[in-house]
Design an enzyme around this catalytic site. Structure first.
Site, mmCIF file in Angstrom:
data_model
loop_
_atom_site.group_PDB
_atom_site.id
_atom_site.type_symbol
_atom_site.label_atom_id
_atom_site.label_comp_id
_atom_site.label_asym_id
_atom_site.label_seq_id
_atom_site.Cartn_x
_atom_site.Cartn_y
_atom_site.Cartn_z
ATOM 1 N N PRO A 229 -35.452 4.400 68.438
ATOM 2 C CG PRO A 229 -35.881 4.771 66.307
ATOM 3 C CD PRO A 229 -35.048 4.480 66.972
ATOM 4 N N GLY B 134 -37.525 -2.039 64.489
ATOM 5 C CA GLY B 134 -37.111 -3.005 63.950
ATOM 6 C C GLY B 134 -35.015 -2.303 64.207
ATOM 7 C CG LEU B 135 -33.600 0.682 63.837
ATOM 8 C CD1 LEU B 135 -33.827 2.626 64.686
ATOM 9 C CD2 LEU B 135 -32.169 0.797 62.728
ATOM 10 N N GLY B 136 -33.916 -3.022 67.055
ATOM 11 C CA GLY B 136 -33.997 -3.704 67.902
ATOM 12 C C GLY B 136 -33.317 -2.939 69.220
ATOM 13 C CB SER B 137 -35.407 -0.152 70.848
ATOM 14 O OG SER B 137 -36.821 -1.394 70.907
ATOM 15 C CB ALA C 113 -31.627 -6.686 71.454
ATOM 16 C CB ALA C 114 -29.713 -1.876 71.964
ATOM 17 C CG ASP D 124 -33.701 -8.263 66.872
ATOM 18 O OD1 ASP D 124 -33.295 -8.480 65.585
ATOM 19 O OD2 ASP D 124 -34.238 -8.027 67.505
HETATM 20 C C1 MEV Z 1 -37.031 -9.700 63.723
HETATM 21 O O1 MEV Z 1 -36.087 -8.945 63.813
HETATM 22 C C2 MEV Z 1 -36.141 -10.645 62.615
HETATM 23 C C3 MEV Z 1 -37.572 -11.797 61.608
HETATM 24 O O2 MEV Z 1 -36.631 -12.709 61.173
HETATM 25 C C4 MEV Z 1 -37.837 -12.620 63.632
HETATM 26 C C5 MEV Z 1 -36.386 -13.348 64.156
HETATM 27 O O3 MEV Z 1 -35.421 -13.369 63.001
HETATM 28 O O4 MEV Z 1 -36.651 -13.731 64.875
HETATM 29 C C6 MEV Z 1 -38.635 -11.753 61.491
#
Ligand code: MEV
Length: 319
Positions: A98, A102-105, A107-108, A149
């Site tokens: 998704p 926050g699952l790093g889409s 970067a993946a 990430d």
């Molecule tokens: C974001 O995935 C994580 C944060 O710590 C930002 C970062 O590390 O660049 C909020």
């Protein structure tokens, strides 16, 4: 010729935000969801076409601007390998991850692209090279990200991450399972990181204390993972969440998900990533996982992924 490469998602277990201020963080790959890139050779003179199936977009590489993340990572990788700027390739991208959760889409997808381009010309990239290239595309979305990430996705292993220090991967002594609930609200990482920075500038002493406390929690979490006493991760998640709320990156929908998971038997729960939206994670066990999944959905989660972080002793989680 046809080449396909994949990359996993990621989740931060402990230390988000404080990691931007050089405290440690722990993140793990999430192999249950993947991004893939496939390269097909085209006839000479065709140029390079990028097809992003999930976004429903089709672009010619030569017409993508500097603000196009896919075009950027492809150009950076071609440049790294001193390849032609517009090769005769069709590149197809698919992702089960998704977006902005926050699952790093991002970067993946970028990692899958770097790997596919290297493999297509018969090379195998070092994780360090992938991570460096992907960081450049991450900057486009996140301003000045800490680099966590791209690192965890490029290495595809649990990592202990301290900004500017050599990467340390590690294997927990014992497997443990987490449920990841997507709030369905995009996590505006650039915005939350910027807000935390402004708040830190106004009151550095207070924020430095909170970041120190988060750093201590991350150290404790690593000891617990290395000793295999994984149940102790729950209270550490709860403490980390209290601090994330104090630094101003939680939000009511996330708090509702966290409370629901705890009430359904989770040993601990916290937001993961930039906050205000995105994911919440909860420590679960085989017996509690179905009830916690249900509780997350009833409290508004759009989807729930239950995933196991594999330890030294494989999938066995009891004594
Ligand atoms: C974001 O995935 C994580 C944060 O710590 C930002 C970062 O590390 O660049 C909020």
């Amino acid at each position: 010729m046809k080449t396909t490469a994949a990359a996993p998602g990621k989740i931060i277990l402990f230390g988000e935000h404080a990691v931007v201020y050089s405290r440690p963080a722990i993140a793990v790959p999430v192999v249950d969801v993947q991004a893939t890139a496939t390269i097909l050779d085209l006839s000479p003179g065709s140029g390079c076409t990028l097809i992003a199936h999930d976004l429903g977009s089709q672009l010619r590489l030569s017409t993508t601007g500097e603000d196009d993340a896919l075009g950027l990572i492809v150009r950076l990788t071609l440049d790294e390998l001193a390849l032609a700027a517009d090769p005769d390739w069709q590149i197809e991208i698919r992702s089960q991850i998704p977006i902005a959760s926050g699952l790093g889409s991002g970067a993946a997808v970028s990692t899958a692209l770097v790997r596919a381009i290297f493999h297509h010309v018969g090379l195998d990239p070092e994780p360090e090279t992938i991570s460096r290239l992907v960081y450049r595309s991450e900057e486009l979305h996140h301003g000045t990200p800490s680099g966590i990430d791209n690192t965890v996705i490029a290495y595809a292993q649990p990592i202990w991450f301290v900004r500017g220090e050599p990467i340390r991967t590690f294997v927990p002594a014992r497997s443990f399972t987490i449920a990841i609930a997507d709030s369905g609200i995009g996590s505006p990482t650039k915005e939350t990181v910027g807000d935390v920075r402004r708040a830190w500038q106004r009151d550095p002493a207070r924020y430095e204390d909170w970041f120190d406390e988060i750093g201590e929690i991350v150290h404790a979490a690593r000891s617990v993972m290395e000793s295999g006493e994984v149940a102790a991760l729950g209270p550490l998640m709860d403490r980390n969440q209290t601090l994330l709320r104090q630094i101003g990156v939680s939000a009511d929908p996330l708090e509702r998900l966290i409370t629901a998971a705890r009430n359904a038997g989770a040993a601990g729960a916290k937001l993961s990533g930039g906050g205000r939206g995105g994911n919440v994670i909860a420590l679960v066990e085989t017996e509690t996982a179905p009830a916690i999944r249900r509780a997350f959905l009833d409290a508004g989660a759009k989807q729930v992924l239950v995933t196991t972080v594999i330890g030294d002793r494989g999938l066995e989680t009891g004594d």
